[in-house]
Design an enzyme around this catalytic site. Structure first.
Site, mmCIF file in Angstrom:
data_model
loop_
_atom_site.group_PDB
_atom_site.id
_atom_site.type_symbol
_atom_site.label_atom_id
_atom_site.label_comp_id
_atom_site.label_asym_id
_atom_site.label_seq_id
_atom_site.Cartn_x
_atom_site.Cartn_y
_atom_site.Cartn_z
ATOM 1 N N THR A 36 -8.828 -9.414 -6.735
ATOM 2 C CA THR A 36 -9.275 -9.306 -5.336
ATOM 3 C C THR A 36 -10.133 -10.510 -4.978
ATOM 4 O O THR A 36 -10.965 -10.930 -5.775
ATOM 5 C CB THR A 36 -10.081 -8.009 -5.089
ATOM 6 O OG1 THR A 36 -10.794 -8.146 -3.845
ATOM 7 C CG2 THR A 36 -11.111 -7.728 -6.167
ATOM 8 N N ASP A 47 -10.289 -2.433 -5.754
ATOM 9 C CA ASP A 47 -10.884 -1.151 -6.150
ATOM 10 C C ASP A 47 -10.019 0.036 -5.761
ATOM 11 O O ASP A 47 -9.995 1.040 -6.475
ATOM 12 C CB ASP A 47 -12.336 -1.033 -5.667
ATOM 13 C CG ASP A 47 -12.456 -0.700 -4.211
ATOM 14 O OD1 ASP A 47 -13.251 0.171 -3.885
ATOM 15 O OD2 ASP A 47 -11.731 -1.331 -3.398
ATOM 16 N N ARG A 64 0.876 -1.164 0.000
ATOM 17 C CA ARG A 64 0.000 0.000 0.000
ATOM 18 C C ARG A 64 0.916 1.217 0.000
ATOM 19 O O ARG A 64 2.010 1.172 0.556
ATOM 20 C CB ARG A 64 -0.930 -0.059 1.204
ATOM 21 C CG ARG A 64 -1.850 -1.294 1.079
ATOM 22 C CD ARG A 64 -3.083 -1.240 1.918
ATOM 23 N NE ARG A 64 -4.134 -2.069 1.331
ATOM 24 C CZ ARG A 64 -4.305 -3.379 1.576
ATOM 25 N NH1 ARG A 64 -3.491 -4.037 2.364
ATOM 26 N NH2 ARG A 64 -5.303 -4.041 1.019
HETATM 27 P P1 ADP Z 1 -7.061 -2.700 -3.009
HETATM 28 O O1 ADP Z 1 -6.529 -2.419 -4.380
HETATM 29 O O2 ADP Z 1 -6.861 -4.125 -2.611
HETATM 30 O O3 ADP Z 1 -8.480 -2.204 -2.852
HETATM 31 P P2 ADP Z 1 -6.112 -0.437 -1.349
HETATM 32 O O4 ADP Z 1 -7.455 0.157 -1.188
HETATM 33 O O5 ADP Z 1 -5.242 -0.536 -0.156
HETATM 34 O O6 ADP Z 1 -6.145 -1.912 -1.975
HETATM 35 O O7 ADP Z 1 -5.347 0.427 -2.467
HETATM 36 C C1 ADP Z 1 -4.022 0.092 -2.874
HETATM 37 C C2 ADP Z 1 -3.236 1.338 -3.197
HETATM 38 O O8 ADP Z 1 -3.857 2.031 -4.281
HETATM 39 C C3 ADP Z 1 -3.174 2.370 -2.075
HETATM 40 O O9 ADP Z 1 -2.197 2.072 -1.110
HETATM 41 C C4 ADP Z 1 -2.830 3.630 -2.847
HETATM 42 O O10 ADP Z 1 -1.455 3.661 -3.165
HETATM 43 C C5 ADP Z 1 -3.604 3.441 -4.145
HETATM 44 N N1 ADP Z 1 -4.898 4.156 -4.074
HETATM 45 C C6 ADP Z 1 -6.070 3.737 -3.529
HETATM 46 N N2 ADP Z 1 -7.035 4.668 -3.656
HETATM 47 C C7 ADP Z 1 -6.467 5.726 -4.290
HETATM 48 C C8 ADP Z 1 -6.922 7.021 -4.718
HETATM 49 N N3 ADP Z 1 -8.172 7.399 -4.517
HETATM 50 N N4 ADP Z 1 -6.031 7.836 -5.326
HETATM 51 C C9 ADP Z 1 -4.767 7.449 -5.548
HETATM 52 N N5 ADP Z 1 -4.273 6.255 -5.176
HETATM 53 C C10 ADP Z 1 -5.091 5.393 -4.557
#
Ligand code: ADP
Length: 338
Positions: A141, A118, A87
């Protein structure tokens, strides 16, 4: 007549010579099969591939190496992701994304394939818009919570892991007269809990989609749960709001002290293990489709699967967090648990 659109797309495609690939956010079984498919399809089509380690973090810190076909040998059967995942808070900020763009230019990467959930695809969307940069996403996911695709990479494996684990719990549950709350992943989506409950023959599933509609615990007890059986299994989606399985057990202890309650939290076991054949095939098809999409000048889309056909879903739709569950399944579960 000269087809200007075709010429334009041809010229643009000439511009894509090198594809960067990364996995981000929560890992899911089948991500490796996707990495393999993207890499091999790109190379097959004469493109260069660069593997970006640790998701967006590696994009900021330039943890990037060229990939050949043998970088992805012998990985189709492995869980997790050989590219690692992370992350990255900095990527949420414009300055972080600017740094990522500098690295992309330095590495001469012309397009990205992002595999993740997402959050990762939200990040991809923001970046693609800010820098007018071609990105195609793959839904990786276990939660299956991306709109526009029937399933996501990792979901089938996680579901099978859940079934295998709960079958074992059932052996001990039925030897005692107990109520088991088993917590599964899916903070915002009840696909694992609901389908898992049907697959293991559970009593009920407590899922986020209907939290605000009914008190699912009360309904479960009111409907005469445990009347005909001497033990019961209820799948509960993890939740900070309800407290998940522990929250349910605490309520039962307080409100219905006659029941002997137990809690099992399946936790990270659900993310691990070798991907099922279904996930390997899905990831292989989607990985190939990601490169085809980029060569067709698609950008800002997630690859999805609908009725066994590959589809392109705009990021804006995929990440809306409103993928509906099939409510018929609730009824099936209710009928079969009498
Ligand atoms: P997943 O992809 O499993 O849903 P996360 O929600 O932790 O996992 O998102 C993974 C990474 O994507 C985050 O640590 C961040 O770097 C990036 N990210 C998530 N949301 C945003 C956003 N709104 N804007 C920019 N980067 C984002």
């Amino acid at each position: 007549m000269i087809n200007f659109v075709a010429i334009y797309i041809y010229i643009r495609n000439m511009a894509i010579k090198c594809i960067g690939i990364l996995t981000s956010g929560g890992d899911a079984p089948g991500m490796n099969a996707a990495i393999r498919a993207v890499t091999r399809t790109a190379i097959y089509n004469g493109l260069e591939v660069k593997g970006i380690y640790r998701g967006y973090r590696g994009l900021l810190t330039d943890e990037i190496i060229p990939f050949q076909t043998n970088n992805v040998s012998n990985i189709i059967q492995q869980g997790g992701t050989i590219l690692k995942t992370a992350r990255c808070q900095e990527f949420r900020e414009p300055e972080g994304r600017e740094q990522a763009y500098k690295v992309i230019q330095k590495e001469e990467i012309d397009a990205l394939v992002v595999i993740g959930g997402d959050g990762s695809l939200s990040g991809a969307r923001v970046f693609a818009q800010e820098y007018n940069f071609p990105i195609v996403g793959l839904p990786g996911t276990i939660d299956n919570d991306l709109y526009g695709t029937d399933t996501t990479i990792g979901y089938d494996t996680a579901l099978n892991t859940i079934v295998e684990a709960i079958d074992k719990i059932r052996d001990t549950a039925s030897s005692h007269e107990r109520l088991f709350f088993i917590e599964v992943m899916g903070r915002d989506a009840g696909f694992l809990a609901l389908n898992g409950a049907i697959a293991v023959g559970a009593e009920a599933a407590i899922i986020p989609e209907i939290w605000t509609e009914v008190d699912q615990l009360e309904e479960l007890i009111k409907n005469g749960f445990r009347k005909t059986k001497n033990s019961s299994i209820v799948l509960v989606a993890e939740s900070e709001i309800t407290g998940g399985a522990i929250g349910m057990a605490e309520r039962v202890k307080k409100e219905y002290p006659q029941y002997d309650v137990r809690v099992t939290i399946l936790g990270h076991i659900q993310r691990g293990g070798s991907p099922t054949a279904t996930d390997r095939i899905l990831a292989s098809r989607m990985g190939e489709a990601a490169i085809t999409a980029l060569m067709e000048d698609q950008r800002n889309v997630m690859i999805g699967i609908q009725n066994d056909n590959i589809v392109y879903v705009p990021f804006s739709k995929a990440i809306k967090k409103d993928k509906p569950i099939n409510r018929d399944l609730l009824n099936t579960l209710r009928i079969l648990s009498i």
